[in-house]
Enzyme design. Structure first.
Site, short mmCIF file in Angstrom:
data_model
loop_
_atom_site.label_atom_id
_atom_site.label_comp_id
_atom_site.label_asym_id
_atom_site.label_seq_id
_atom_site.Cartn_x
_atom_site.Cartn_y
_atom_site.Cartn_z
N TYR A 132 0.82 -1.21 0.00
CA TYR A 132 0.00 0.00 0.00
C TYR A 132 0.85 1.26 0.00
CZ TYR A 132 -4.29 -2.61 0.94
OH TYR A 132 -5.38 -3.44 0.85
N LYS A 182 5.41 -14.36 4.42
CA LYS A 182 5.71 -15.23 3.28
C LYS A 182 7.22 -15.14 3.03
CE LYS A 182 4.23 -17.84 -0.21
NZ LYS A 182 3.61 -19.17 -0.03
N ASP A 215 -0.30 -18.41 3.23
CA ASP A 215 -1.23 -19.32 2.56
C ASP A 215 -1.74 -20.37 3.55
OD1 ASP A 215 1.45 -19.98 2.52
OD2 ASP A 215 1.42 -20.95 0.57
N ASP A 239 -5.27 -7.28 5.18
CA ASP A 239 -6.51 -6.88 4.51
C ASP A 239 -7.28 -8.11 4.05
OD1 ASP A 239 -8.37 -5.16 3.34
OD2 ASP A 239 -7.30 -5.13 1.43
N ASP A 243 -10.87 -10.01 5.85
CA ASP A 243 -12.15 -10.26 5.17
C ASP A 243 -12.52 -11.74 5.26
OD1 ASP A 243 -12.06 -7.56 4.36
OD2 ASP A 243 -12.79 -8.01 2.34
MG MG Z 1 -10.60 -4.39 2.68
#
Ligand code: MG
Ligand code: NAI
Length: 342
Positions: A132, A182, A215, A239, A243
């Site tokens: 980001y 990762k 993962d 992020d 979700d």
């Molecule tokens: Mg989001």
């Protein structure tokens, strides 16, 4: 339940934004206003509709209102998925302007068949860098995004996560801390992130720490999410995983979040502006209301926060369910249920 009345007045800046933000933020503000605390509200504009009218998605005076209050309850804004000259998502502007470095996203079971039982996990997402960082460019016909990981931001988010773990341990809640990365592929960037977390871990010897590749973490969130306590991870992984975690307890309509900085904190439901249901009066206000509960905790009103959470649970237990949880209750009916159960 009796409540100690605070003597310190606090102002909360309400930024509803676009779409269902306009429906759920008033609901959350009404819940806050009903608690009998000394809270004041100012309302400020931001978002795509405001951008189309004025050319500004995040007006200077809204930023100033948030800075002055030090506290904001933000709904959501619509962002075009193509680049629009001059437009930048207001929440990203606030995260950067106020260095809201810690994004806290709790997933706690809710009463109802729509939620898995036994979950009490917290995703602590680094909120200022990673993918980001806004560093995208073209090289010939190839599009390149740079992933920025610094020791400063990594240690800062690790410390925020360990502090949360310590607080949870003191309350008898699941407090194991899992570093999600990762580093097997992104050995420089995630190697640095992992090492920074490990370094901070030495300051918290009482907190059990483990590591998990992202993962595998995604798989475990589906298979055995009850075994997670606190997860600390980089921006994009946090992020996505949050979700996924929201889906375990009923979806985006119920997921709250906090963006914490040194002098400003912004609370927002995880969901976006939901254009598919906006304006129909059927948006689920619970994500916004539980974000208001996180705000109350942040301003040292844990009893009021608990009152709000209990009222949400009582409303759901009574079967007052909005459409996204399988019922027919409108935003207004769910909000009224919460207010009556306070
Ligand atoms: Mg989001
Ligand atoms: P979304 O979260 O707006 O919607 C995804 C799905 O969840 C939709 O089916 C929607 O109806 C449902 N949903 C969301 N909130 C709900 C609620 N309160 N009650 C019931 N159902 C709800 O995500 P989507 O569709 O990917 O994005 C829509 C817009 O929102 C885009 O412009 C996106 O950029 C923006 N967005 C803004 C965010 C922010 O401002 N923080 C965060 C995420 C998306």
């Amino acid at each position: 339940m009796t409540e100690a009345v605070t003597t310190t007045a606090r102002t909360i800046c309400l930024v509803p934004g676009d779409g269902v933000g306009q429906e759920v933020i008033p609901a959350a503000a009404e819940v806050l206003a009903t608690l009998g605390l000394d809270l004041r509200f100012v309302e400020s504009s931001a978002g795509f509709a405001h951008f189309e009218q004025s050319g500004e998605a995040m007006p200077e005076n809204t930023l100033a209102d948030v800075a002055t209050a030090g506290l904001a309850l933000f709904g959501a804004t619509s962002s075009p998925s193509r680049k629009v000259a001059g437009y930048r998502s207001p929440i990203l502007v606030m995260r950067r302007a106020f260095e809201l470095y810690a994004n806290l996203r709790p997933t706690v079971s809710l009463p109802g068949a729509f939620s898995r039982p036994g979950l009490d996990l917290l995703i602590v997402r680094e909120n200022t860098e990673g993918l980001y960082a806004g560093r995208e460019h073209m090289e010939g016909d190839a599009a390149i995004a740079e992933r920025v990981i610094t020791p400063k931001a990594s240690e800062r988010i690790a410390r925020a996560a360990f502090e949360q773990a310590r607080r949870r341990a003191a309350a008898g809640r699941a407090a194991t801390l899992t570093i999600v990365h990762k580093a097997n592929v992104l050995s420089l960037t995630d190697g640095l992130f992992r090492d920074c977390c490990r370094r901070v871990a030495a300051e918290y010897p009482e907190i059990a720490v483990n590591e998990c590749l992202v993962d595998t973490a995604a798989m475990r969130l589906v298979r055995d999410p009850e075994n997670f306590g606190v997860i600390v991870t980089t921006n994009l992984f946090g992020d996505i995983l949050s979700d996924e975690a929201a889906a375990l307890i009923g979806g985006l309509g119920v997921a709250p979040s906090a963006n914490i900085g040194a002098s400003v904190a912004v609370f927002e439901p995880v969901h976006g502006s939901a254009p598919d249901i906006a304006g129909q009066g059927i948006a689920n206000p619970i994500g916004a209301v539980l974000s208001a509960a996180l705000l109350l905790e942040h301003i040292d009103q844990p009893a009021a926060a608990e009152r709000v959470r209990k009222a949400v649970n009582a409303t759901l237990s009574a079967g007052t369910l909005p459409a996204d949880l399988g019922g027919h209750a409108t935003t207004r009916e769910v909000t009224r249920g919460i207010l009556e159960n306070l």
